[in-house]
Design a protein around this motif. Structure first.
Motif, PDB file in Angstrom:
ATOM      1  N   ALA A  29      33.518  14.683  49.444  1.00  0.00           N
ATOM      2  CA  ALA A  29      32.283  15.015  49.502  1.00  0.00           C
ATOM      3  C   ALA A  29      31.489  15.693  48.446  1.00  0.00           C
ATOM      4  O   ALA A  29      30.626  16.549  48.835  1.00  0.00           O
ATOM      5  N   ASN A  30      31.860  15.632  47.303  1.00  0.00           N
ATOM      6  CA  ASN A  30      31.464  16.432  46.217  1.00  0.00           C
ATOM      7  C   ASN A  30      31.411  18.088  46.468  1.00  0.00           C
ATOM      8  O   ASN A  30      30.827  18.782  45.749  1.00  0.00           O
ATOM      9  N   LYS A  31      32.463  18.517  47.485  1.00  0.00           N
ATOM     10  CA  LYS A  31      32.868  19.893  47.304  1.00  0.00           C
ATOM     11  C   LYS A  31      34.384  19.931  47.580  1.00  0.00           C
ATOM     12  O   LYS A  31      35.189  19.468  47.915  1.00  0.00           O
ATOM     13  N   PRO A  32      34.871  21.145  46.634  1.00  0.00           N
ATOM     14  CA  PRO A  32      36.089  21.202  46.334  1.00  0.00           C
ATOM     15  C   PRO A  32      36.943  21.665  47.949  1.00  0.00           C
ATOM     16  O   PRO A  32      36.184  22.257  48.879  1.00  0.00           O
ATOM     17  N   ILE A  33      38.007  20.962  48.140  1.00  0.00           N
ATOM     18  CA  ILE A  33      38.530  21.236  49.385  1.00  0.00           C
ATOM     19  C   ILE A  33      38.816  22.785  49.964  1.00  0.00           C
ATOM     20  O   ILE A  33      38.687  23.165  50.773  1.00  0.00           O
ATOM     21  N   LEU A  34      39.216  23.369  48.711  1.00  0.00           N
ATOM     22  CA  LEU A  34      39.386  24.938  49.159  1.00  0.00           C
ATOM     23  C   LEU A  34      38.151  25.427  49.777  1.00  0.00           C
ATOM     24  O   LEU A  34      38.145  26.247  50.744  1.00  0.00           O
ATOM     25  N   PHE A  35      36.925  25.047  49.361  1.00  0.00           N
ATOM     26  CA  PHE A  35      35.892  25.550  49.885  1.00  0.00           C
ATOM     27  C   PHE A  35      35.716  25.536  51.340  1.00  0.00           C
ATOM     28  O   PHE A  35      35.192  26.362  52.099  1.00  0.00           O
ATOM     29  N   TYR A  36      35.940  24.143  51.852  1.00  0.00           N
ATOM     30  CA  TYR A  36      35.971  24.164  53.341  1.00  0.00           C
ATOM     31  C   TYR A  36      36.791  25.201  54.086  1.00  0.00           C
ATOM     32  O   TYR A  36      36.285  25.769  55.016  1.00  0.00           O
ATOM     33  N   ILE A  38      37.751  28.269  53.035  1.00  0.00           N
ATOM     34  CA  ILE A  38      37.080  29.422  53.044  1.00  0.00           C
ATOM     35  C   ILE A  38      35.851  29.575  53.896  1.00  0.00           C
ATOM     36  O   ILE A  38      35.640  30.595  54.844  1.00  0.00           O
ATOM     37  N   GLU A  39      35.190  28.566  54.113  1.00  0.00           N
ATOM     38  CA  GLU A  39      33.896  28.719  55.131  1.00  0.00           C
ATOM     39  C   GLU A  39      34.395  28.314  56.515  1.00  0.00           C
ATOM     40  O   GLU A  39      33.582  29.007  57.572  1.00  0.00           O
ATOM     41  N   LYS A  40      35.493  27.932  56.732  1.00  0.00           N
ATOM     42  CA  LYS A  40      35.750  27.704  58.293  1.00  0.00           C
ATOM     43  C   LYS A  40      36.440  29.106  58.499  1.00  0.00           C
ATOM     44  O   LYS A  40      36.103  29.502  59.621  1.00  0.00           O
ATOM     45  N   LEU A  41      37.025  29.966  57.607  1.00  0.00           N
ATOM     46  CA  LEU A  41      37.410  31.230  58.080  1.00  0.00           C
ATOM     47  C   LEU A  41      36.255  32.154  58.122  1.00  0.00           C
ATOM     48  O   LEU A  41      36.281  32.964  59.114  1.00  0.00           O
ATOM     49  N   ALA A  42      35.261  32.130  57.258  1.00  0.00           N
ATOM     50  CA  ALA A  42      34.123  33.036  57.426  1.00  0.00           C
ATOM     51  C   ALA A  42      33.346  32.715  58.663  1.00  0.00           C
ATOM     52  O   ALA A  42      32.606  33.584  59.203  1.00  0.00           O
ATOM     53  N   ALA A  43      33.286  31.367  59.075  1.00  0.00           N
ATOM     54  CA  ALA A  43      32.505  31.108  60.389  1.00  0.00           C
ATOM     55  C   ALA A  43      33.071  31.750  61.647  1.00  0.00           C
ATOM     56  O   ALA A  43      32.290  31.963  62.584  1.00  0.00           O
ATOM     57  N   GLU A  44      34.243  31.999  61.372  1.00  0.00           N
ATOM     58  CA  GLU A  44      34.932  32.933  62.508  1.00  0.00           C
ATOM     59  C   GLU A  44      35.030  34.293  62.446  1.00  0.00           C
ATOM     60  O   GLU A  44      35.415  35.399  63.103  1.00  0.00           O
ATOM     61  N   GLY A  45      34.097  34.829  61.483  1.00  0.00           N
ATOM     62  CA  GLY A  45      33.910  35.947  61.048  1.00  0.00           C
ATOM     63  C   GLY A  45      35.100  36.797  60.275  1.00  0.00           C
ATOM     64  O   GLY A  45      35.241  38.037  60.514  1.00  0.00           O
ATOM     65  N   LYS A  59      42.749  30.669  36.405  1.00  0.00           N
ATOM     66  CA  LYS A  59      41.546  30.600  35.794  1.00  0.00           C
ATOM     67  C   LYS A  59      40.521  29.440  36.355  1.00  0.00           C
ATOM     68  O   LYS A  59      39.255  30.044  36.802  1.00  0.00           O
ATOM     69  N   MET A  60      41.025  28.500  36.880  1.00  0.00           N
ATOM     70  CA  MET A  60      40.282  27.312  37.649  1.00  0.00           C
ATOM     71  C   MET A  60      39.724  28.014  38.804  1.00  0.00           C
ATOM     72  O   MET A  60      38.693  27.775  39.220  1.00  0.00           O
ATOM     73  N   ILE A  61      40.772  28.306  39.679  1.00  0.00           N
ATOM     74  CA  ILE A  61      40.619  28.594  41.072  1.00  0.00           C
ATOM     75  C   ILE A  61      39.788  29.747  41.216  1.00  0.00           C
ATOM     76  O   ILE A  61      38.658  29.839  41.954  1.00  0.00           O
ATOM     77  N   ARG A  62      39.852  30.969  40.596  1.00  0.00           N
ATOM     78  CA  ARG A  62      39.109  32.013  40.439  1.00  0.00           C
ATOM     79  C   ARG A  62      37.861  31.670  39.916  1.00  0.00           C
ATOM     80  O   ARG A  62      36.670  32.265  40.400  1.00  0.00           O
ATOM     81  N   GLY A  63      37.502  30.891  38.667  1.00  0.00           N
ATOM     82  CA  GLY A  63      36.469  30.381  38.088  1.00  0.00           C
ATOM     83  C   GLY A  63      35.368  29.630  39.341  1.00  0.00           C
ATOM     84  O   GLY A  63      34.338  29.941  39.314  1.00  0.00           O
ATOM     85  N   ALA A  64      36.132  28.848  39.993  1.00  0.00           N
ATOM     86  CA  ALA A  64      35.513  27.926  41.016  1.00  0.00           C
ATOM     87  C   ALA A  64      35.012  29.020  42.304  1.00  0.00           C
ATOM     88  O   ALA A  64      33.950  28.887  42.666  1.00  0.00           O
ATOM     89  N   ALA A  65      35.826  29.730  42.816  1.00  0.00           N
ATOM     90  CA  ALA A  65      35.584  30.571  44.066  1.00  0.00           C
ATOM     91  C   ALA A  65      34.908  31.948  43.866  1.00  0.00           C
ATOM     92  O   ALA A  65      34.584  32.386  44.742  1.00  0.00           O
ATOM     93  N   GLY A  66      35.305  32.471  42.882  1.00  0.00           N
ATOM     94  CA  GLY A  66      34.989  33.844  42.382  1.00  0.00           C
ATOM     95  C   GLY A  66      35.477  34.777  43.283  1.00  0.00           C
ATOM     96  O   GLY A  66      36.778  34.727  43.868  1.00  0.00           O
ATOM     97  N   SER A  67      35.050  35.877  43.545  1.00  0.00           N
ATOM     98  CA  SER A  67      35.297  36.991  44.251  1.00  0.00           C
ATOM     99  C   SER A  67      34.946  36.732  45.905  1.00  0.00           C
ATOM    100  O   SER A  67      35.423  37.385  46.484  1.00  0.00           O
ATOM    101  N   GLY A  68      34.235  35.778  46.218  1.00  0.00           N
ATOM    102  CA  GLY A  68      34.010  35.282  47.607  1.00  0.00           C
ATOM    103  C   GLY A  68      32.587  35.393  47.979  1.00  0.00           C
ATOM    104  O   GLY A  68      32.129  35.404  49.006  1.00  0.00           O
ATOM    105  N   GLU A  69      31.841  36.226  46.893  1.00  0.00           N
ATOM    106  CA  GLU A  69      30.592  36.460  47.401  1.00  0.00           C
ATOM    107  C   GLU A  69      29.605  35.291  47.761  1.00  0.00           C
ATOM    108  O   GLU A  69      28.825  35.682  48.753  1.00  0.00           O
ATOM    109  N   ARG A  70      29.816  34.215  47.274  1.00  0.00           N
ATOM    110  CA  ARG A  70      29.031  33.270  47.390  1.00  0.00           C
ATOM    111  C   ARG A  70      29.358  32.757  49.039  1.00  0.00           C
ATOM    112  O   ARG A  70      28.373  32.050  49.481  1.00  0.00           O
ATOM    113  N   PHE A  71      30.519  33.180  49.599  1.00  0.00           N
ATOM    114  CA  PHE A  71      30.727  32.619  50.783  1.00  0.00           C
ATOM    115  C   PHE A  71      30.636  33.677  52.002  1.00  0.00           C
ATOM    116  O   PHE A  71      30.822  33.634  53.057  1.00  0.00           O
ATOM    117  N   GLY A  72      30.128  34.854  51.438  1.00  0.00           N
ATOM    118  CA  GLY A  72      29.711  36.196  52.307  1.00  0.00           C
ATOM    119  C   GLY A  72      31.351  36.773  52.768  1.00  0.00           C
ATOM    120  O   GLY A  72      31.481  37.191  53.628  1.00  0.00           O
TER     121      GLY A  72
END
Length: 335
Positions: A29-36, A38-45, A59-72
Motif C-alpha cells: 500500500a505504497n509504504k515499506p513493510i519495515l515502517f509498519y 516500527i509503527e506497531k512498536l511505537a503504538a505500544e509506547g 545505506k538503503m534501510i538507514r536512508g529510508a528509516a533514518g534515526s527514527g525521529e519521523r516515527f517518534g
C-alpha cells in the motif's frame, strides 16, 4: 521494554525485485513493510528499537528509516554478518537488549493483531508467541499446545503436530539469550529460533501463546506480497482511493481501492481494484487490477485486457514489448 526487528534476510524468493532493495523496503500500500513494524512498536509506547540488518543493506534501510525521529522512536542499527537464521540475528542484539524484556518482530511480516496481546501475557511467562491457524503448516514453525502454554515447537515439520503456525511476533523476558548461545546449526544450515524456544520449554519455563484471528502475512513470495497489498489497502482506505495531488488522471476510471503516489500521469486507463502505484508512472490505454507498481513504470497500448502483477522500477509494457523486472498475469481470473 525494547523492540527488535530482524531485517537481514536476502529475499531470494522475491527476486528480481529484491536485487535493487532489501525485502523489508518493498512497499505494501505504497509504504515499506519495515515502517509498519516500527509503527506497531511505537503504538505500544516502545521507543527504543533495534533493527538487525546485513551491512550491505545499511545505506538503503538507514536512508529510508533514518534515526527514527519521523516515527517518534530511537532506532539503533545492529549487524548480522551472515544470513544464519533468525536466532543468529537475535543473538546479534544481545548487547543492545541487555536486561530488558523485548518484543521481536520479523521485518517482512505484516500482523494486524495488537502487540498488547503479547505484552500482557509476558507478565506471567518467560516468553509469548503469536500463532495463527494455517492450511500449510509444513511451511512454518509449528506449535503444539496444552491448555495455556506451548509444549513443543518444530521448524517446517514434515508431519506437523498441529496447524498452528508461528507468525513472526514474539515477546521475551530478559535472559533468553542464554538459550540462543547454546544453539547448534539445524539441518537447514541455520540457527533456528524455534530450537531456542524449545530449549526454554525443556528447562521448565512457561511459554505462553495467543492465537490471532486477525489478518497477517509473511511477505515472502510475489503471491503473498500481492495478497498483503490487497488486505492492507482494505485496512487503510476502506473502499476509497488515495491519489497524490501531484499526479494527473485524464479520462480514467478508478475502481477503489487504489493508491497513486506523486508524479504519475494516467490517460485513458481503468485502474483498480487493489492497485498501488509508487511514483513517476506513465500509464495510457491500459487496464490494471490487483497490481503493485514500483517507481517510474510505463504501461501503454495494452487495451481492455486486464493486467495484474508486480512491476519493478523502470519496468515497461508498450503494446507487445515487455521490459524490466515484472511478474504479471494478463487476462483471466485476477482474484
Amino acid at each position: 521494554m525494547k523492540g527488535l526487528i530482524v531485517c537481514a534476510g536476502k529475499g531470494t524468493r522475491l527476486r528480481p525485485f529484491t536485487l535493487t532493495r532489501p525485502k523489508t523496503l518493498l512497499p505494501v500500500a505504497n509504504k515499506p513493510i519495515l515502517f509498519y513494524a516500527i509503527e506497531k512498536l511505537a503504538a505500544e509506547g516502545i521507543h527504543e528499537i533495534g533493527i538487525v540488518i546485513h551491512p550491505s543493506q545499511e545505506k538503503m534501510i538507514r536512508g529510508a528509516a533514518g534515526s527514527g525521529e519521523r516515527f517518534g522512536v530511537s532506532l539503533t542499527y545492529l549487524y548480522q554478518q551472515e544470513p544464519r537464521g533468525i536466532a543468529d540475528a537475535v543473538a546479534a542484539a544481545e548487547d543492545y537488549i541487555g536486561q530488558s524484556d523485548f518484543i521481536l518482530l520479523l521485518g517482512d511480516n505484516l500482523i494486524k493483531e495488537p502487540l498488547k496481546t503479547l505484552i500482557d501475557l509476558l507478565k506471567h511467562s518467560a516468553a509469548c508467541i503469536l500463532l495463527n491457524h494455517v492450511e500449510n503448516p509444513q511451511q512454518f514453525g509449528v506449535a503444539e499446545i496444552n491448555e495455556t502454554r506451548i509444549i513443543s515447537l518444530e521448524e517446517k515439520p514434515r508431519f506437523p503436530k498441529s496447524n498452528l503456525a508461528v507468525v513472526g511476533s514474539y515477546a521475551f523476558k530478559a535472559g533468553i539469550f542464554n538459550y540462543f548461545r547454546a544453539l547448534t546449526v539445524s539441518e537447514r544450515g541455520e540457527l533456528e529460533i524455534t530450537d531456542a524456544i524449545q530449549r526454554l520449554i525443556d528447562s521448565g519455563e512457561r511459554v505462553a501463546y495467543a492465537i490471532t484471528r486477525e489478518r497477517c502475512s509473511d511477505v515472502g513470495t510475489s503471491e503473498r506480497w500481492l495478497a498483503a497489498n490487497s488486505w492492507m489497502m482494505d485496512e487503510l482506505y476502506g473502499g476509497k482511493s488515495e491519489i497524490a495531488e501531484e499526479s494527473t488522471l485524464v479520462n480514467c476510471t478508478v475502481q477503489a481501492p487504489v493508491a497513486i503516489g506523486p508524479g504519475c500521469a494516467l490517460k485513458n486507463c481503468t485502474i483498480g481494484p487493489y492497485v498501488s502505484v509508487m511514483s513517476g508512472a506513465r500509464l495510457e490505454e491500459c487496464h490494471l487490477a490487483h497490481s503493485i507498481l514500483l517507481r517510474n513504470v510505463t504501461i501503454s497500448g495494452t487495451g481492455e485486457e486486464v493486467i495484474a502483477g508486480i512491476f519493478g522500477d523502470e519496468a515497461s509494457i508498450t503494446g507487445t514489448s515487455v521490459k524490466g523486472p515484472i511478474a504479471l498475469k494478463i487476462g483471466g481470473d485476477q482474484g
